[in-house]
Enzyme design. Structure first.
Site, mmCIF file in Angstrom:
data_model
loop_
_atom_site.group_PDB
_atom_site.id
_atom_site.type_symbol
_atom_site.label_atom_id
_atom_site.label_comp_id
_atom_site.label_asym_id
_atom_site.label_seq_id
_atom_site.Cartn_x
_atom_site.Cartn_y
_atom_site.Cartn_z
ATOM 1 N N CYS A 1 -36.556 13.515 -26.117
ATOM 2 C CA CYS A 1 -37.562 14.550 -26.347
ATOM 3 C C CYS A 1 -38.172 14.892 -24.996
ATOM 4 O O CYS A 1 -37.960 14.197 -24.010
ATOM 5 C CB CYS A 1 -38.652 14.006 -27.253
ATOM 6 S SG CYS A 1 -38.015 13.320 -28.773
ATOM 7 N N ARG B 1 -33.901 19.000 -23.453
ATOM 8 C CA ARG B 1 -33.994 17.581 -23.797
ATOM 9 C C ARG B 1 -34.077 17.338 -25.305
ATOM 10 O O ARG B 1 -33.982 16.199 -25.765
ATOM 11 C CB ARG B 1 -35.249 16.962 -23.161
ATOM 12 C CG ARG B 1 -35.264 17.016 -21.663
ATOM 13 C CD ARG B 1 -36.537 16.407 -21.135
ATOM 14 N NE ARG B 1 -36.655 15.029 -21.531
ATOM 15 C CZ ARG B 1 -36.138 14.004 -20.875
ATOM 16 N NH1 ARG B 1 -35.453 14.212 -19.774
ATOM 17 N NH2 ARG B 1 -36.293 12.785 -21.306
ATOM 18 N N TRP C 1 -36.275 15.774 -30.392
ATOM 19 C CA TRP C 1 -34.896 15.512 -30.812
ATOM 20 C C TRP C 1 -35.037 14.324 -31.752
ATOM 21 O O TRP C 1 -35.292 13.201 -31.317
ATOM 22 C CB TRP C 1 -34.035 15.166 -29.598
ATOM 23 C CG TRP C 1 -32.596 14.970 -29.941
ATOM 24 C CD1 TRP C 1 -31.638 15.946 -30.050
ATOM 25 C CD2 TRP C 1 -31.928 13.725 -30.192
ATOM 26 N NE1 TRP C 1 -30.439 15.381 -30.378
ATOM 27 C CE2 TRP C 1 -30.571 14.026 -30.474
ATOM 28 C CE3 TRP C 1 -32.335 12.401 -30.234
ATOM 29 C CZ2 TRP C 1 -29.643 13.040 -30.779
ATOM 30 C CZ3 TRP C 1 -31.401 11.417 -30.536
ATOM 31 C CH2 TRP C 1 -30.070 11.750 -30.797
ATOM 32 N N ASN D 1 -41.636 10.035 -26.232
ATOM 33 C CA ASN D 1 -40.184 10.129 -26.081
ATOM 34 C C ASN D 1 -39.637 8.716 -26.091
ATOM 35 O O ASN D 1 -40.106 7.882 -25.320
ATOM 36 C CB ASN D 1 -39.861 10.830 -24.749
ATOM 37 C CG ASN D 1 -38.400 10.733 -24.385
ATOM 38 O OD1 ASN D 1 -37.532 10.759 -25.248
ATOM 39 N ND2 ASN D 1 -38.108 10.614 -23.092
ATOM 40 N N GLY D 2 -38.667 8.430 -26.962
ATOM 41 C CA GLY D 2 -38.081 7.091 -26.977
ATOM 42 C C GLY D 2 -38.075 6.513 -28.378
ATOM 43 O O GLY D 2 -38.217 7.245 -29.365
ATOM 44 N N GLU E 1 -11.707 16.351 -22.629
ATOM 45 C CA GLU E 1 -12.903 17.096 -22.235
ATOM 46 C C GLU E 1 -12.943 18.462 -22.948
ATOM 47 O O GLU E 1 -14.004 18.922 -23.379
ATOM 48 C CB GLU E 1 -12.928 17.247 -20.700
ATOM 49 C CG GLU E 1 -13.992 18.160 -20.125
ATOM 50 C CD GLU E 1 -15.427 17.773 -20.500
ATOM 51 O OE1 GLU E 1 -15.669 16.678 -21.016
ATOM 52 O OE2 GLU E 1 -16.312 18.636 -20.306
ATOM 53 N N LYS F 1 -15.818 19.891 -25.461
ATOM 54 C CA LYS F 1 -16.519 21.180 -25.278
ATOM 55 C C LYS F 1 -16.420 22.028 -26.532
ATOM 56 O O LYS F 1 -17.390 22.613 -26.991
ATOM 57 C CB LYS F 1 -15.864 21.968 -24.151
ATOM 58 C CG LYS F 1 -16.317 22.048 -22.761
ATOM 59 C CD LYS F 1 -17.639 21.706 -22.266
ATOM 60 C CE LYS F 1 -18.248 20.426 -22.692
ATOM 61 N NZ LYS F 1 -18.507 19.421 -21.714
ATOM 62 N N GLU G 1 -18.629 20.566 -29.371
ATOM 63 C CA GLU G 1 -20.067 20.724 -29.103
ATOM 64 C C GLU G 1 -20.529 22.165 -29.295
ATOM 65 O O GLU G 1 -21.576 22.421 -29.865
ATOM 66 C CB GLU G 1 -20.369 20.377 -27.648
ATOM 67 C CG GLU G 1 -20.426 18.922 -27.340
ATOM 68 C CD GLU G 1 -20.679 18.712 -25.860
ATOM 69 O OE1 GLU G 1 -21.703 18.130 -25.535
ATOM 70 O OE2 GLU G 1 -19.845 19.157 -25.028
ATOM 71 N N HIS H 1 4.059 10.153 -32.632
ATOM 72 C CA HIS H 1 3.591 8.861 -33.162
ATOM 73 C C HIS H 1 2.458 9.038 -34.163
ATOM 74 O O HIS H 1 1.731 8.089 -34.439
ATOM 75 C CB HIS H 1 3.155 7.944 -32.016
ATOM 76 C CG HIS H 1 4.268 7.631 -31.069
ATOM 77 N ND1 HIS H 1 5.313 6.818 -31.410
ATOM 78 C CD2 HIS H 1 4.521 8.066 -29.806
ATOM 79 C CE1 HIS H 1 6.165 6.744 -30.390
ATOM 80 N NE2 HIS H 1 5.702 7.500 -29.402
ATOM 81 N N LYS I 1 -29.575 17.112 -24.031
ATOM 82 C CA LYS I 1 -28.924 17.047 -22.718
ATOM 83 C C LYS I 1 -28.925 15.632 -22.156
ATOM 84 O O LYS I 1 -27.988 15.201 -21.523
ATOM 85 C CB LYS I 1 -29.671 17.992 -21.774
ATOM 86 C CG LYS I 1 -29.083 18.094 -20.386
ATOM 87 C CD LYS I 1 -27.884 18.977 -20.397
ATOM 88 C CE LYS I 1 -27.162 19.039 -19.064
ATOM 89 N NZ LYS I 1 -25.755 19.416 -19.264
HETATM 90 C C1 F6R Z 1 -20.821 16.862 -22.958
HETATM 91 C C2 F6R Z 1 -22.110 16.275 -22.677
HETATM 92 C C3 F6R Z 1 -22.341 14.826 -22.968
HETATM 93 C C4 F6R Z 1 -22.725 14.128 -21.653
HETATM 94 C C5 F6R Z 1 -23.073 12.666 -21.918
HETATM 95 C C6 F6R Z 1 -23.387 11.922 -20.642
HETATM 96 O O1 F6R Z 1 -20.818 18.218 -22.714
HETATM 97 O O2 F6R Z 1 -22.970 16.932 -22.185
HETATM 98 O O3 F6R Z 1 -21.217 14.237 -23.521
HETATM 99 O O4 F6R Z 1 -21.655 14.243 -20.758
HETATM 100 O O5 F6R Z 1 -24.183 12.600 -22.773
HETATM 101 O O6 F6R Z 1 -24.453 12.491 -19.956
HETATM 102 P P1 F6R Z 1 -24.757 12.118 -18.446
HETATM 103 O O7 F6R Z 1 -23.620 12.605 -17.627
HETATM 104 O O8 F6R Z 1 -26.049 12.815 -18.146
HETATM 105 O O9 F6R Z 1 -24.868 10.624 -18.403
#
Ligand code: F6R
Length: 586
Positions: free
Chosen positions: A2, A27, A74, A100-101, A463, A467, A470, A486, A581
Site C-alpha cells: 500500500c 503500490r 492493496w 502498509n504491511g 517473460e 506480461k 498480467e 512431452h 508494483k
Molecule cells: C512483472 C512484475 C513482477 C515483478 C516482481 C519482482 O511484470 O512486475 O513480476 O517483476 O514482483 O519485482 P522487483 O523486480 O521489484 O523485485
C-alpha cells in the site's frame, strides 16, 4: 504494497496528499482515503476505487486542515470495501492511522482488545493498531511512549503513520519503507519519494526499527527503545520527478517506448561496481542468482549466458523458493539479487538467508536507495528512471543489459556486445505498431495463449507469458520448445494461439518444426522472427541481428502486444487488477 503518506505543514493538507497518492498509486490501488486534522477534530473520507475516481465522487481533496494522512490500498486483510479502506480511526475517534504491511499477531491482539470493550468495524489488521495506539495513549498520555509500547506489541512487517486529534503525527518503520520529505516549513512521511517529490527533494530514509514524531514543526527520529537518532538528509535524484506520462496514453506505453535509450543507461553509473562484482564472481566457489517474477526471468537468462559466454556456472533460484531450499546455498558464495524496486519481501528474505551463511551480495536494482541496495555488498544500478506501470518493461531489458555487461567483463575483452545494434533494433520494432495492434484485436477474445521458445528464448517465452497474463488477463504459459511433445501438444487445438519466438539462430530450425507440429493441430501461430514463413498465421518481423540482441528485440513486440490487447479489452494496462508494483509482503 500500500502507499502511506502524512503531511504536516503550512498549506492545506488534503490536495497535497491526494497529489502524492496519485503518484504512489502503483503500490496499490483498490481503494483510497484521506484524514485531516482541523480545529482538533479528525475529518475522514475514503472509498473503493482509484484516487481520481474516488476523489471526483467524494472530494477527498476538499477536507480542511494543514495536517493529514492518506493511503492507497492493496488488500491483504479483508476484502476491497469502503469500510476496509484506510485511514482507520480508533474507537474514541481521537486518532486515525494509515498502514502498509502485515501484522502477524493481529487476531490475538484483536481478541485482547475486544475483551476490553473495543469494537471493530473492519476486517483489517490496521484497525487493531489504531485501537492499540488509543489504549497505549490513554495509559501513557504521550506519543513517544505510546509508539514504543505499541511497536513492542506488534509482530510482522509494517510502516504506519498515525495522526492524533491534537495534530501530532508519528510514523514507525519495521521492514516496510518510510521516508521523510523535508520541505519548506513542512514534513512528509511517505512510502516513496514519489509521494512528495513535487514539493521537495530533501529526504531522510528512516532506518528499520526507528520511528518519527512530528509536532510544532519539529521532527524527532528515535529508535524503538526511545533513543534519539541522527540521520543525514539525502538529496533525492531529480529523475524521480520524471514520473509523468507526458504525451503517452499510459505509463506502460511510455516505458516501453523509452527502451532504445534506457538500455544505454543500464549499469553506466556503476561501472566500477561491475568490475568489483566480477572480482567477487571470479573468486567465489559458487554463484547463485535470484529474483521474483520478471526479475527471475532475467536470472534465467543470466544462467544461460554466464555458462555459454563466460563459462561460469550460476544457479538460478526463485527468491520465494529459496527460503525452502536454503540448503542449496553453500556458505561463502556469491548471490546476485535482481530487483527493480529493491523492496520485494521475497528477495530481501533470500538475501538475508544467504548473508547468514556469509555470502557476498551483488544487487542489480533500479532504486539505489532501496532496502536491497542497503544490505548489498555491491550495488549495480539499472538507472532506467522510475517505472510506474505495474508490469515490468524497461526494467527487464535493463536487467538483461547489466547481465551482458557483467559477462563482457568476465570475458576480459573477448566478447563485445553491440549496444547500438540492440537500441536500433528496438527503435525499428517500435516504429511498426500497426501489425501488433491488428494481432491484439485477434487475441482479445481468446482464453488461452502459449509462448514457445528454446534455449535463451525460453526465459523470454516465460517473460512474455507473464506480461500477457498480467496485462490482458488471458491465461498464458511459456513452453520450452523441446518439451512440446512431452505434454503441452495435448493442449493444441483451433481455440488457442501460440506465439513462436523464432529468430534465425541455432534454435531456428527446431523451433520451426515445433511450429508445424502445432499448426497441424489447428492452433493459430504468431511468429516473432527475422525470417518469414508460411507456417505463421501472423508474422511480427524483428530485425536480423547478432545472437545476444535477439532476446531483447523479441521482448518488445510482446510488451506492445500485451499493452494493446489490454486496451482492446478495456483493462487498465498501468494498473492490472489484483497486482501491485512493489510486493513488500510475503
Ligand atoms: C512483472 C512484475 C513482477 C515483478 C516482481 C519482482 O511484470 O512486475 O513480476 O517483476 O514482483 O519485482 P522487483 O523486480 O521489484 O523485485
Amino acid at each position: 504494497m500500500c502507499s502511506i503518506i502524512g503531511y504536516y505543514g503550512n498549506e492545506i493538507a488534503a490536495p497535497i496528499i491526494v497529489k502524492g497518492l496519485k503518484r504512489m498509486e502503483y503500490r496499490g490501488y483498490d481503494s483510497v482515503g484521506v484524514a485531516t486534522e482541523s480545529n482538533s477534530q479528525i475529518e475522514l473520507k475514503k472509498g473503493v476505487g482509484k484516487v481520481e475516481e474516488v476523489n471526483s465522487k467524494i472530494q477527498l481533496d476538499a477536507l480542511p486542515g494543514k495536517i493529514g494522512i492518506g493511503h492507497t490500498r492493496w488488500a491483504t486483510h479483508g476484502r476491497v470495501t469502503d469500510v476496509n479502506a484506510h485511514p482507520h480511526s480508533s474507537n474514541s475517534g481521537k486518532l486515525a492511522i494509515v498502514h502498509n504491511g502485515i501484522i502477524e499477531n493481529f487476531e490475538q491482539l484483536k481478541k485482547e482488545l475486544e475483551k476490553e470493550g473495543y469494537i471493530f468495524q473492519s476486517e483489517t489488521d490496521t484497525e487493531v493498531i489504531a485501537n492499540l495506539i488509543q489504549k497505549n495513549y490513554e495509559a501513557t498520555k504521550n506519543v513517544k511512549d505510546t509508539i514504543i509500547k505499541t511497536v513492542s506489541e506488534l509482530k510482522g512487517h509494517y510502516a504506519f503513520v498515525v495522526m492524533f486529534e491534537n495534530g501530532q503525527l508519528a510514523a514507525a518503520r519495521f521492514h516496510e519503507p518510510l521516508i521523510v520529505g523535508i520541505g519548506k516549513d513542512s514534513y512528509f512521511l511517505s512510502s516513496d519519494v514519489l509521494g512528495f517529490i513535487e514539493q521537495t527533494d530533501n529526504a531522510i530514509y528512516i532506518e528499520n526499527g526507528n520511528f518519527v514524531i512530528v509536532d510544532k514543526e519539529k521532527l524527532q527520529i528515535l529508535d524503538f527503545n526511545g533513543e534519539s537518532i541522527k540521520q543525514q538528509i539525502t538529496r533525492v535524484s531529480k529523475e524521480f520527478a520524471d514520473a509523468y506520462k507526458g504525451d503517452y496514453a499510459h505509463f506502460t506505453l511510455k516505458e516501453i517506448s523509452e527502451q532504445p535509450d534506457t538500455i544505454f543507461k543500464a549499469g553506466e553509473k556503476t561501472k566500477e561496481e561491475i568490475k568489483k562484482a566480477v572480482d567477487y564472481i571470479k573468486n567465489s566457489n559458487n554463484v547463485y542468482i535470484t529474483g521474483s517474477g520478471t526479475s527471475f526471468n532475467s536470472a534465467l537468462i543470466a544462467k544461460q549466458v554466464f555458462a555459454k559466454y563466460a563459462k561460469v556456472k550460476v544457479d538460478a533460484i526463485m527468491s520465494s523458493e529459496l527460503q525452502f531450499s536454503s540448503d542449496l546455498i553453500e556458505p561463502d558464495s556469491t548471490l546476485i539479487a535482481i530487483s527493480q524496486s529493491g523492496e520485494s519481501a521475497d528477495v530481501l528474505e533470500a538475501v538475508n538467508i544467504a548473508k547468514k551463511v556469509n555470502c557476498k551480495v551483488i544487487s542489480i536494482v533500479n532504486s539505489l536507495t532501496s532496502s536491497l541496495a542497503r544490505i548489498s555488498n555491491i550495488v549495480i544500478g539499472m538507472n532506467c528512471g522510475p517505472e510506474i506501470g505495474v508490469a515490468a518493461t524497461k526494467s527487464f531489458t535493463s536487467q538483461v543489459i547489466i547481465i551482458y555487461k557483467i559477462i563482457e567483463e568476465l570475458c576480459n575483452g573477448k566478447l563485445k556486445i553491440d549496444y547500438n545494434e540492440i537500441s536500433e533494433s528496438i527503435s525499428k520494432i517500435l516504429e511498426n505498431h500497426a501489425q501488433i495492434m491488428r494481432i491484439a484485436k485477434e487475441i482479445k477474445e481468446i482464453s488461452d495463449i502459449y509462448v514457445l521458445g528454446r534455449g535463451i528464448h525460453y526465459p523470454i517465452a516465460l517473460e512474455s507469458a507473464l506480461k500477457l497474463k498480467e496485462l490482458t488477463y488471458i491465461h498464458a504459459e511459456g513452453i520450452p520448445g523441446g518439451e512440446l511433445k512431452h505434454g503441452p501438444l495435448a493442449l493444441m487445438d483451433s481455440n488457442v494461439f501460440v506465439i513462436i519466438i523464432n529468430p534465425n539462430d541455432s534454435t531456428y530450425l527446431d523451433t520451426l518444426t515445433s511450429s508445424r507440429e502445432i499448426k497441424a493441430r489447428g492452433a493459430k501461430i504468431i511468429g516473432i522472427s527475422d525470417v518469414k514463413s508460411d507456417v505463421y498465421d501472423f508474422w511480427i518481423e524483428i530485425p536480423k541481428t547478432s545472437e545476444l540482441s535477439y532476446p531483447i528485440s523479441e521482448t518488445i513486440p510482446i510488451q506492445l502486444l500485451s499493452y494493446y490487447a489490454a486496451i482492446e479489452k478495456d483493462a487498465d494496462p498501468d494498473y492490472p487488477r489484483n497486482l501491485a508494483k512493489s510486493v513488500t509482503v510475503k
